[in-house]
Design a protein around this motif. Structure first.
Motif, PDB file in Angstrom:
ATOM      1  N   ASP A 147       3.088   8.769   6.195  1.00  0.00           N
ATOM      2  CA  ASP A 147       4.243   9.344   5.499  1.00  0.00           C
ATOM      3  C   ASP A 147       3.855  10.621   4.753  1.00  0.00           C
ATOM      4  O   ASP A 147       4.593  11.610   4.771  1.00  0.00           O
ATOM      5  N   ARG A 158       6.107   7.096  -5.644  1.00  0.00           N
ATOM      6  CA  ARG A 158       6.031   5.866  -4.841  1.00  0.00           C
ATOM      7  C   ARG A 158       4.969   5.996  -3.752  1.00  0.00           C
ATOM      8  O   ARG A 158       4.227   5.055  -3.479  1.00  0.00           O
ATOM      9  N   LEU A 159       4.904   7.172  -3.163  1.00  0.00           N
ATOM     10  CA  LEU A 159       3.917   7.426  -2.117  1.00  0.00           C
ATOM     11  C   LEU A 159       2.499   7.302  -2.670  1.00  0.00           C
ATOM     12  O   LEU A 159       1.626   6.699  -2.041  1.00  0.00           O
ATOM     13  N   THR A 173       9.979   9.050  -8.459  1.00  0.00           N
ATOM     14  CA  THR A 173      10.186   9.979  -7.341  1.00  0.00           C
ATOM     15  C   THR A 173       9.559   9.423  -6.055  1.00  0.00           C
ATOM     16  O   THR A 173       8.729   8.503  -6.090  1.00  0.00           O
ATOM     17  N   THR A 174       9.931  10.029  -4.959  1.00  0.00           N
ATOM     18  CA  THR A 174       9.362   9.656  -3.663  1.00  0.00           C
ATOM     19  C   THR A 174       7.855   9.854  -3.662  1.00  0.00           C
ATOM     20  O   THR A 174       7.106   9.008  -3.166  1.00  0.00           O
ATOM     21  N   ASP A 175       7.402  10.964  -4.227  1.00  0.00           N
ATOM     22  CA  ASP A 175       5.964  11.226  -4.279  1.00  0.00           C
ATOM     23  C   ASP A 175       5.233  10.220  -5.154  1.00  0.00           C
ATOM     24  O   ASP A 175       4.118   9.810  -4.828  1.00  0.00           O
ATOM     25  N   ARG A 201       1.594   3.674  -3.107  1.00  0.00           N
ATOM     26  CA  ARG A 201       1.275   3.077  -1.810  1.00  0.00           C
ATOM     27  C   ARG A 201      -0.100   3.521  -1.323  1.00  0.00           C
ATOM     28  O   ARG A 201      -0.851   2.731  -0.756  1.00  0.00           O
ATOM     29  N   SER A 236       1.415   4.781   4.360  1.00  0.00           N
ATOM     30  CA  SER A 236       1.589   5.800   3.321  1.00  0.00           C
ATOM     31  C   SER A 236       0.881   7.099   3.696  1.00  0.00           C
ATOM     32  O   SER A 236       1.378   8.184   3.400  1.00  0.00           O
ATOM     33  N   ARG A 265       5.223  14.394   5.613  1.00  0.00           N
ATOM     34  CA  ARG A 265       5.924  15.116   4.556  1.00  0.00           C
ATOM     35  C   ARG A 265       5.302  16.492   4.256  1.00  0.00           C
ATOM     36  O   ARG A 265       6.011  17.455   3.975  1.00  0.00           O
TER      37      ARG A 265
END
Length: 89
Positions: A21, A6-7, A2-4, A10, A18, A25
């Motif tokens: 971002d 990956r976040l 998921t995006t989270d 980072r 990050s 978000r």
């Protein structure tokens, strides 16, 4: 992934972008939660600063199987509860 997720990877790698971002978000969500409780811009800013500082300092605390948004909300509420306790004593 998921995006989270990956976040969080980072963030664990201390990638400055990050944190930007993450803020972009989740800032409004956490702001609304804070403002409903304290209705003071300066206090809300401080609460958000503390939450994002916690994530930056220890991203592993925000990667325990729960959704990132849930963990951020819990962190925010914890800081708000602490503030409420401090004001009442």
């Amino acid at each position: 992934m998921t995006t989270d997720e990956r976040l969080l990877i980072r963030l664990s790698n201390q990638e400055q972008q990050s944190l930007v971002d993450l803020y972009d978000r989740y800032c409004m969500l956490l702001w609304k939660i804070s403002y409903r409780t304290v209705a003071d811009n300066a206090i809300c800013e401080e609460i958000l600063r503390q939450v994002f500082q916690d994530v930056w300092a220890k991203p592993s605390d925000f990667n325990n199987g729960k959704k990132l948004s849930t963990l951020l909300i819990e962190c925010c509420q914890s800081k708000l509860n602490l503030l409420t306790l401090q004001k009442s004593s």
